[in-house]
Design a protein around this motif. Structure first.
Motif, PDB file in Angstrom:
ATOM      1  N   ILE A   5       0.859  -1.181   0.000  1.00 40.93           N
ATOM      2  CA  ILE A   5       0.000   0.000   0.000  1.00 40.93           C
ATOM      3  C   ILE A   5       0.894   1.230   0.000  1.00 40.93           C
ATOM      4  O   ILE A   5       1.801   1.350   0.827  1.00 40.93           O
ATOM      5  N   LYS A   6       0.639   2.123  -0.922  1.00 37.67           N
ATOM      6  CA  LYS A   6       1.345   3.400  -0.952  1.00 37.67           C
ATOM      7  C   LYS A   6       0.346   4.449  -1.407  1.00 37.67           C
ATOM      8  O   LYS A   6      -0.153   4.382  -2.534  1.00 37.67           O
ATOM      9  N   GLY A   7       0.062   5.395  -0.534  1.00 38.84           N
ATOM     10  CA  GLY A   7      -0.928   6.414  -0.879  1.00 38.84           C
ATOM     11  C   GLY A   7      -2.244   5.759  -1.254  1.00 38.84           C
ATOM     12  O   GLY A   7      -2.740   4.906  -0.537  1.00 38.84           O
ATOM     13  N   ASN A   8      -2.782   6.153  -2.377  1.00 39.82           N
ATOM     14  CA  ASN A   8      -4.047   5.585  -2.848  1.00 39.82           C
ATOM     15  C   ASN A   8      -3.808   4.492  -3.888  1.00 39.82           C
ATOM     16  O   ASN A   8      -4.449   4.455  -4.935  1.00 39.82           O
ATOM     17  N   SER A   9      -2.887   3.606  -3.566  1.00 35.43           N
ATOM     18  CA  SER A   9      -2.551   2.501  -4.451  1.00 35.43           C
ATOM     19  C   SER A   9      -2.394   1.227  -3.625  1.00 35.43           C
ATOM     20  O   SER A   9      -1.697   1.228  -2.613  1.00 35.43           O
ATOM     21  N   ILE A  10      -3.043   0.145  -4.077  1.00 35.69           N
ATOM     22  CA  ILE A  10      -2.934  -1.150  -3.402  1.00 35.69           C
ATOM     23  C   ILE A  10      -2.545  -2.190  -4.443  1.00 35.69           C
ATOM     24  O   ILE A  10      -3.183  -2.314  -5.488  1.00 35.69           O
ATOM     25  N   ARG A  11      -1.498  -2.936  -4.127  1.00 37.32           N
ATOM     26  CA  ARG A  11      -0.993  -3.975  -5.018  1.00 37.32           C
ATOM     27  C   ARG A  11      -1.045  -5.315  -4.286  1.00 37.32           C
ATOM     28  O   ARG A  11      -0.490  -5.451  -3.194  1.00 37.32           O
ATOM     29  N   PHE A  12      -1.736  -6.277  -4.876  1.00 41.57           N
ATOM     30  CA  PHE A  12      -1.835  -7.629  -4.340  1.00 41.57           C
ATOM     31  C   PHE A  12      -0.989  -8.547  -5.213  1.00 41.57           C
ATOM     32  O   PHE A  12      -1.130  -8.530  -6.436  1.00 41.57           O
ATOM     33  N   ARG A  13      -0.130  -9.362  -4.596  1.00 41.43           N
ATOM     34  CA  ARG A  13       0.697 -10.307  -5.344  1.00 41.43           C
ATOM     35  C   ARG A  13       0.455 -11.712  -4.805  1.00 41.43           C
ATOM     36  O   ARG A  13       0.526 -11.938  -3.596  1.00 41.43           O
TER      37      ARG A  13
END
Length: 122
Positions: A5-13
Motif C-alpha cells: 500500500i502506498k498512498g491511494n494505491s494497493i498492489r496484491f501479489r
C-alpha cells in the motif's frame, strides 16, 4: 498473498497456489495479528462487479475481481489486472492484482511457490 500500500494505491501479489485457490474456490484471505486486533485482507471472485473494486471496513481490505476476468488465470500467461477505482470523495484508488514472480536478486523470503521470473534466461 502480499499486499503493498502506498498512498491511494494497493498492489496484491499472489503465489501459484494462491492463484489456483482463488480461481478454484472463489476467495482467499490472510490476517496480520496485532496485540488486540487483526488486519484482514482478502480477494473474492464476484459475478456482480464489472471491474475490480476494493472496500475497507472493520479492519479489512476486500478486493472483488470479476469472475469473467479471472477464469483460467491459473493456467494462462496473463500476469495481472489493474483498475482505477473512482471514489465518492472525488479521489481515485489504484488497484493491481498480479502473479508473484521470483526475485532477480538475493532475498531471504521463501519464493518456492512464486512464478518463475520471465526475465531469467536459461
Amino acid at each position: 498473498m502480499k499486499i503493498r500500500i502506498k498512498g491511494n494505491s494497493i498492489r496484491f501479489r499472489l503465489t501459484q497456489t494462491e492463484v489456483k485457490n482463488l480461481t478454484e474456490k472463489g476467495a482467499i484471505e490472510e490476517y496480520t495479528c496485532f496485540e488486540s486486533n487483526s488486519f484482514k485482507y482478502a480477494i473474492e471472485v464476484s459475478s456482480y462487479h464489472k471491474q475490480m473494486n476494493a472496500i475497507f471496513s472493520e479492519g479489512e481490505i476486500r478486493l472483488h475481481i470479476p469472475k469473467n476476468k479471472i477464469e483460467g488465470w491459473y493456467t494462462n500467461a496473463i500476469v495481472g489486472f489493474e483498475h482505477i477505482q473512482k471514489l465518492s470523495s472525488g479521489n481515485t484508488l489504484s488497484l493491481l492484482l498480479e502473479k508473484d514472480f521470483t526475485c532477480l536478486d538475493n532475498t531471504i523470503e521463501d519464493q518456492s511457490d512464486n512464478y518463475p521470473n520471465p526475465k531469467i534466461h536459461n
